[in-house]
Write an enzyme that holds these catalytic residues in place. Structure first.
Site, PDB file in Angstrom:
ATOM      1  N   SER A 131     -13.988  53.863  84.238  1.00 36.28           N
ATOM      2  CA  SER A 131     -14.011  53.708  82.793  1.00 36.28           C
ATOM      3  C   SER A 131     -13.566  52.313  82.382  1.00 36.28           C
ATOM      4  O   SER A 131     -12.734  51.700  83.031  1.00 36.28           O
ATOM      5  CB  SER A 131     -13.088  54.730  82.127  1.00 36.28           C
ATOM      6  OG  SER A 131     -13.088  54.519  80.723  1.00 36.28           O
ATOM      7  N   LYS A 186     -12.501  62.180  84.806  1.00 38.02           N
ATOM      8  CA  LYS A 186     -13.292  61.229  84.004  1.00 38.02           C
ATOM      9  C   LYS A 186     -13.990  61.952  82.849  1.00 38.02           C
ATOM     10  O   LYS A 186     -14.076  61.432  81.729  1.00 38.02           O
ATOM     11  CB  LYS A 186     -14.325  60.522  84.900  1.00 38.02           C
ATOM     12  CG  LYS A 186     -15.315  59.610  84.153  1.00 38.02           C
ATOM     13  CD  LYS A 186     -14.611  58.455  83.453  1.00 38.02           C
ATOM     14  CE  LYS A 186     -15.453  57.336  82.936  1.00 38.02           C
ATOM     15  NZ  LYS A 186     -16.676  57.523  82.282  1.00 38.02           N
ATOM     16  N   HIS A 189     -11.436  62.565  80.276  1.00 38.05           N
ATOM     17  CA  HIS A 189     -11.194  61.261  79.638  1.00 38.05           C
ATOM     18  C   HIS A 189     -12.250  61.020  78.558  1.00 38.05           C
ATOM     19  O   HIS A 189     -11.940  60.649  77.429  1.00 38.05           O
ATOM     20  CB  HIS A 189     -11.244  60.140  80.686  1.00 38.05           C
ATOM     21  CG  HIS A 189     -11.451  58.764  80.116  1.00 38.05           C
ATOM     22  ND1 HIS A 189     -12.696  58.324  79.689  1.00 38.05           N
ATOM     23  CD2 HIS A 189     -10.599  57.745  79.887  1.00 38.05           C
ATOM     24  CE1 HIS A 189     -12.577  57.086  79.217  1.00 38.05           C
ATOM     25  NE2 HIS A 189     -11.324  56.715  79.330  1.00 38.05           N
ATOM     26  N   ASN A 190     -13.517  61.239  78.907  1.00 33.16           N
ATOM     27  CA  ASN A 190     -14.599  60.991  77.950  1.00 33.16           C
ATOM     28  C   ASN A 190     -14.547  61.952  76.765  1.00 33.16           C
ATOM     29  O   ASN A 190     -14.841  61.571  75.629  1.00 33.16           O
ATOM     30  CB  ASN A 190     -15.966  61.088  78.643  1.00 33.16           C
ATOM     31  CG  ASN A 190     -16.270  59.856  79.465  1.00 33.16           C
ATOM     32  OD1 ASN A 190     -15.365  59.175  79.944  1.00 33.16           O
ATOM     33  ND2 ASN A 190     -17.531  59.561  79.657  1.00 33.16           N
ATOM     34  N   GLU A 193     -11.967  60.702  74.561  1.00 28.42           N
ATOM     35  CA  GLU A 193     -12.548  59.519  73.897  1.00 28.42           C
ATOM     36  C   GLU A 193     -13.382  59.946  72.686  1.00 28.42           C
ATOM     37  O   GLU A 193     -13.276  59.347  71.604  1.00 28.42           O
ATOM     38  CB  GLU A 193     -13.415  58.759  74.906  1.00 28.42           C
ATOM     39  CG  GLU A 193     -14.083  57.522  74.387  1.00 28.42           C
ATOM     40  CD  GLU A 193     -15.083  56.963  75.412  1.00 28.42           C
ATOM     41  OE1 GLU A 193     -16.235  56.725  75.030  1.00 28.42           O
ATOM     42  OE2 GLU A 193     -14.708  56.803  76.594  1.00 28.42           O
TER      43      GLU A 193
END
Length: 486
Positions: A131, A186, A189-190, A193
């Site tokens: 990222s 990940k 995480h996204n 986000e």
């Protein structure tokens, strides 16, 4: 070029791939590169990679011959079938103990499968989240590797060298866990986000529509916010976006059509949350908000027939209102991260992973899109209690929410009064109120389920795990339905 002289090979020279290669080269690693469209290799070597020790290969076979053993081949290609096709393409040129690394945005279940399939052939697989976008890839991304742990010592030095570093020099990269754990982290995480971006957009619309603020004033407000608790990459770039002028001197942001795109990782997070029975309400609302934005033509038609309050706020203390919105954003952000970590806890249990929660916060502390000062507070919470059930129970988070919740509520009430949609702010507060409520109305819900479907219920005056059925009408039978949980 001498065979067996390169430290790592990379396939896929799109933006992320090119920048990772240049980053590796900067740190003294010799990289061989290959791309399905071979002309891209030559173009890269003659331009961006000119004057470096990066080596171009014109086939997968040539690439593999250039690599030191164990061979390390990193794929930066489109998620899905292309990853499987590329692995099949490379496999004949690898031998036992070699390592395949998927650095794309792959779905974690694909990484679970690839890890198992390649292990059966003696090949070690790493699925790693990367990222930070173009700039992160070039100068220091957040890297989240998972998969076959035997492969970690062989890639650790490369990954930790090129990763972002926090202030004490610790790299934003460590081993995450087995199988698809790296890609799962990940994905979360996204999802977070998506939530962060939606919350910022709601704060923007509330300040714009309720106070009538223009881009220039908003640039100043967000730049100020970035000096305090909300200090983060996304707040920083938001201030810069508001300050940017188009060629005619008018704010660039006002020229952009209000329909959002998405690549699917937020949706995957919401689907995984549903599968694991975790209430990730804020990320779910953030995905739906993008879907709603895409209905531009319908919204334009609806704006002509559906009425709202049609007013701006008459606010005597503008500064106090701006502070209420800031606090609402901060509190909602806390809820989003707490929910994200709830999902990580559930996934760890479901998939028998061993996730380092504080380590994940550290990996997100620099290099990545959600990097913020706030993640340091999350790391401290897990340092105090590695088994912490929920971030909201940590003193730092509980105290902040208790202190700011009046402002949070005021901001949402104001949004309702002027008809500004705040789905993420609102669902965050609803979750907070639900989570802190000792007795929810699910007793009535269970009675209804038992009434129409004999689904049974537990009783407050009996031990947990005992199920009861009531013949509510006097006409029902004694047989009850089996019970199950999502």
């Amino acid at each position: 070029m001498e065979n067996g002289s390169c430290d790592i090979g990379l396939i896929g020279l799109a933006v992320m791939g090119q920048n990772l290669v240049l980053n590796m080269n900067d740190h003294g690693f010799k990289v061989a590169v290959f791309n399905r469209t071979v002309s891209t290799v030559d173009d890269f070597i003659q331009n961006e990679a000119k004057g470096t020790q990066i080596v171009g290969a014109h086939s997968a076979e040539e690439l593999c011959k250039l690599l030191k053993r164990p061979r390390r081949v990193m794929l930066m290609v489109k998620a899905g079938e292309v990853v499987d096709q590329t692995i099949e393409h490379v496999l004949p040129h690898l031998e036992k103990g070699d390592i395949v690394i998927d650095g794309g945005n792959s779905l974690f279940t694909d990484s679970n499968r690839r890890s198992r399939e390649l292990a059966a052939k003696g090949i070690l697989f790493i699925g790693t989240g990367v990222s930070g976008g173009e700039e992160g890839a070039r100068f220091g991304p957040s890297i989240m590797p998972g998969g076959n742990k035997e492969a970690w010592p062989a890639v650790k030095e490369i990954f930790q060298s090129i990763a972002a570093k926090v202030s004490d020099g610790t790299p934003c990269c460590d081993w995450v866990g087995e199988d698809g754990a790296g890609h799962y982290v990940k994905m979360v995480h996204n999802g977070i986000e998506y939530g962060d971006i939606q919350l910022i957009c709601e704060a923007y619309q509330l300040l714009r529509d309720a106070l009538g603020l223009g881009a220039e004033e908003l640039a100043g407000i967000f730049a100020e916010w970035n000096k305090g608790e909300l200090d983060s990459y996304l707040i920083e770039i938001t201030a810069q976006i508001f300050a940017k002028k188009d060629e005619d001197g008018k704010p660039m942001v006002d020229k952009i059509l209000d329909t959002a795109g998405q690549k699917g990782t937020g949706k995957w997070t919401a689907i995984s949350a549903l599968d694991l029975g975790m209430p990730l309400t804020l990320i779910g609302e953030s995905v739906f908000a993008r879907c709603l934005s895409a209905l531009k033509d319908e919204r334009m038609a609806a704006s002509k027939v559906l009425n709202g309050p049609g007013k701006t706020l008459s606010i005597s203390d503008k500064k106090a209102f701006i502070e209420d919105v800031r606090r609402a954003l901060y509190c909602s952000k806390m809820i989003s991260y707490a929910q994200g970590y709830m999902l990580l806890r559930a996934a760890e249990k479901e998939y028998n992973w061993s996730l380092n929660m504080g380590g994940i916060a550290l990996m997100w502390r620099g290099g990545c899109i959600i990097r913020s000062v706030f993640l340091g507070d999350i790391k401290k919470a897990f340092e105090k209690d590695a088994k912490l059930q929920n971030l909201l129970l940590d003193d730092f988070f509980a105290n902040a929410l208790n202190k700011y919740q009046a402002s949070w509520r005021k901001a949402i009430v104001s949004a309702i009064e002027v008809g500004v949609p705040t789905p993420a702010f609102s669902t965050a507060l609803a979750f907070y109120d639900g989570y802190r409520t000792e007795r929810l109305p699910a007793n009535l819900l269970q009675a209804q389920r038992d009434f129409f479907g004999a689904h049974t219920y537990e009783r407050v005056d009996k031990p947990r795990g005992q199920y009861f059925h009531t013949n509510w009408t006097g006409r029902g039978g004694r047989v009850s339905s089996s019970t199950y949980n999502v």
